[in-house]
Design an enzyme around this catalytic site. Structure first.
Site, PDB file in Angstrom:
ATOM      1  N   HIS A 185      11.044   6.550   7.797  1.00  0.00           N
ATOM      2  CA  HIS A 185      11.487   6.666   6.412  1.00  0.00           C
ATOM      3  C   HIS A 185      12.990   6.896   6.396  1.00  0.00           C
ATOM      4  CE1 HIS A 185       7.507   7.405   4.157  1.00  0.00           C
ATOM      5  NE2 HIS A 185       7.231   6.909   5.341  1.00  0.00           N
TER       6      HIS A 185
ATOM      7  N   ASN B 291      10.271   4.207   2.746  1.00  0.00           N
ATOM      8  CA  ASN B 291      10.290   3.648   4.089  1.00  0.00           C
ATOM      9  C   ASN B 291      11.585   2.862   4.294  1.00  0.00           C
ATOM     10  OD1 ASN B 291       7.187   3.852   5.003  1.00  0.00           O
ATOM     11  ND2 ASN B 291       7.274   3.331   2.839  1.00  0.00           N
TER      12      ASN B 291
ATOM     13  N   CYS C 233       6.568   9.874   0.482  1.00  0.00           N
ATOM     14  CA  CYS C 233       5.398  10.710   0.759  1.00  0.00           C
ATOM     15  C   CYS C 233       5.185  11.626  -0.444  1.00  0.00           C
ATOM     16  CB  CYS C 233       5.613  11.535   2.031  1.00  0.00           C
ATOM     17  SG  CYS C 233       4.272  12.703   2.388  1.00  0.00           S
TER      18      CYS C 233
ATOM     19  N   HIS D 264       7.199   3.970  12.633  1.00  0.00           N
ATOM     20  CA  HIS D 264       7.182   3.959  11.162  1.00  0.00           C
ATOM     21  C   HIS D 264       8.185   5.001  10.681  1.00  0.00           C
ATOM     22  CE1 HIS D 264       4.887   3.761   7.184  1.00  0.00           C
ATOM     23  NE2 HIS D 264       5.675   4.813   7.039  1.00  0.00           N
TER      24      HIS D 264
ATOM     25  N   ARG E 153       0.839  -1.203   0.000  1.00  0.00           N
ATOM     26  CA  ARG E 153       0.000   0.000   0.000  1.00  0.00           C
ATOM     27  C   ARG E 153       0.875   1.254   0.000  1.00  0.00           C
ATOM     28  NH1 ARG E 153      -0.654   4.850   2.198  1.00  0.00           N
ATOM     29  NH2 ARG E 153      -0.129   3.959   4.237  1.00  0.00           N
ATOM     30  N   ASP E 154       1.594   1.470   1.063  1.00  0.00           N
ATOM     31  CA  ASP E 154       2.400   2.678   1.209  1.00  0.00           C
ATOM     32  C   ASP E 154       3.499   2.737   0.161  1.00  0.00           C
ATOM     33  OD1 ASP E 154       3.517   4.983   2.185  1.00  0.00           O
ATOM     34  OD2 ASP E 154       4.005   4.202   4.155  1.00  0.00           O
TER      35      ASP E 154
END
Length: 309
Positions: A213, A253, A244, A211, A17-18
């Site tokens: 990055h 990430n 992002c 979380h 997803r991300d």
């Protein structure tokens, strides 16, 4: 060794997803499904697979229902979807039997939140309070995500109290997990240690998730700082996929395979097959037609030479 360092951690894979949402070329549904299945077989028991945002906003994720309907992962794998608002939840509930967890999100930075979802923080929270309650009433596990928890490129340092107050509000609305996102890679290990010590103290009974990055190359160092502070829940993306969309230059990430490699070398259990994740990341390179940026894709697992007499 820190007395607070957990000896076992949970890792949620967010690449499908991300990670995928930042890819400019449309990825075929069957390729997404194949990669998700590989991640599930590698022992990742939590995988974020779809988002119920408007298809015109993120076309890459417009096949979320098809992906959810086609994946074939072990029974102990929990599938997560991202819910942006009440409308998104309405659509997700049409396929309620296809997933186990739902994530809602807000930015701790007012400017980032407006650029990301075109709402103020107060407007977003007013909607998400009700969304969280609806999610839990459906028997779905609710996780909340607070983006830009460690800093914002538009506003600078984000006040810790503001972030923790949002987290407490989510917990009161029914979220059993709160994730803190270093959305544009502005965290540093010193602040991460302070941050997670405070978050774990303020949120008893809530799963606190890190979380990070790797935008500025400090992702794994920040993960180690969170671990030493007592954090046992992490999110990462195979192949270091992601980033992002707001603002430009916010790269991926931390790589799942690099995170797992570090933890295993430290004696921290993850339940994840490192070779399995590396294989999935290498396959993602083939699907995307480009080299990905994780270190373990190139180096592979650490292999100690046999002792010689």
């Amino acid at each position: 060794m820190s007395t607070r360092r957990p000896q076992r951690v949970h890792i949620r894979e967010v690449g499908p997803r991300d990670g995928f949402q930042n890819e400019p070329e449309q990825i075929a549904t069957e390729d997404k499904v194949r990669l998700i299945n590989a991640l599930g077989r590698a022992g990742l028991h939590r995988i974020e697979v779809a988002s119920f945002v408007r298809p015109d906003v993120i076309p890459q994720l417009s096949d979320g229902v098809e992906v959810l309907s086609s994946v074939d992962v072990p029974d102990d794998v929990a599938l997560m979807v991202l819910i942006p608002n009440s409308k998104g939840l309405d659509n997700a509930l049409k396929v309620r039997d296809k997933f186990h967890e739902a994530a809602i999100f807000v930015s701790a930075s007012e400017t980032h939140n407006k650029k990301n979802v075109n709402r103020t923080i107060d407007e977003t929270m007013a909607d998400l309070d009700g969304v969280a309650k609806r999610i839990t009433s459906e028997g779905i596990r609710c996780a909340a995500v607070i983006a830009t928890s460690f800093g914002c490129p538009y506003e600078g340092r984000v006040d810790l109290e503001r972030v923790l107050s949002l987290a407490e509000r989510f917990a009161e609305a029914g979220a059993s997990e709160v994730g803190f996102g270093d959305t544009t890679g502005m965290a540093n290990p010193g602040y991460v240690s302070e941050f997670f010590s405070a978050a774990l103290e303020r949120l008893p009974g809530v799963e606190v998730t890190a979380h990070f990055h790797n935008t500025r190359g400090q992702g794994l160092a920040n993960a180690l700082a969170a671990l030493e502070a007592g954090c046992s829940s992490f999110e990462s993306s195979f192949g270091e996929l992601g980033g992002c969309p707001v603002p430009p230059g916010s790269t991926g990430n931390i790589a799942t395979e690099d995170l797992v490699s570090m933890f295993h070398e430290m004696g921290v259990e993850t339940g994840v097959s490192l070779p399995g994740v590396i294989d999935a990341a290498r396959e993602a390179q083939t699907v995307l037609g480009r080299k990905l940026t994780s270190h373990s894709i190139v180096a592979g697992p650490v292999e100690w030479a046999s002792a010689r007499s």
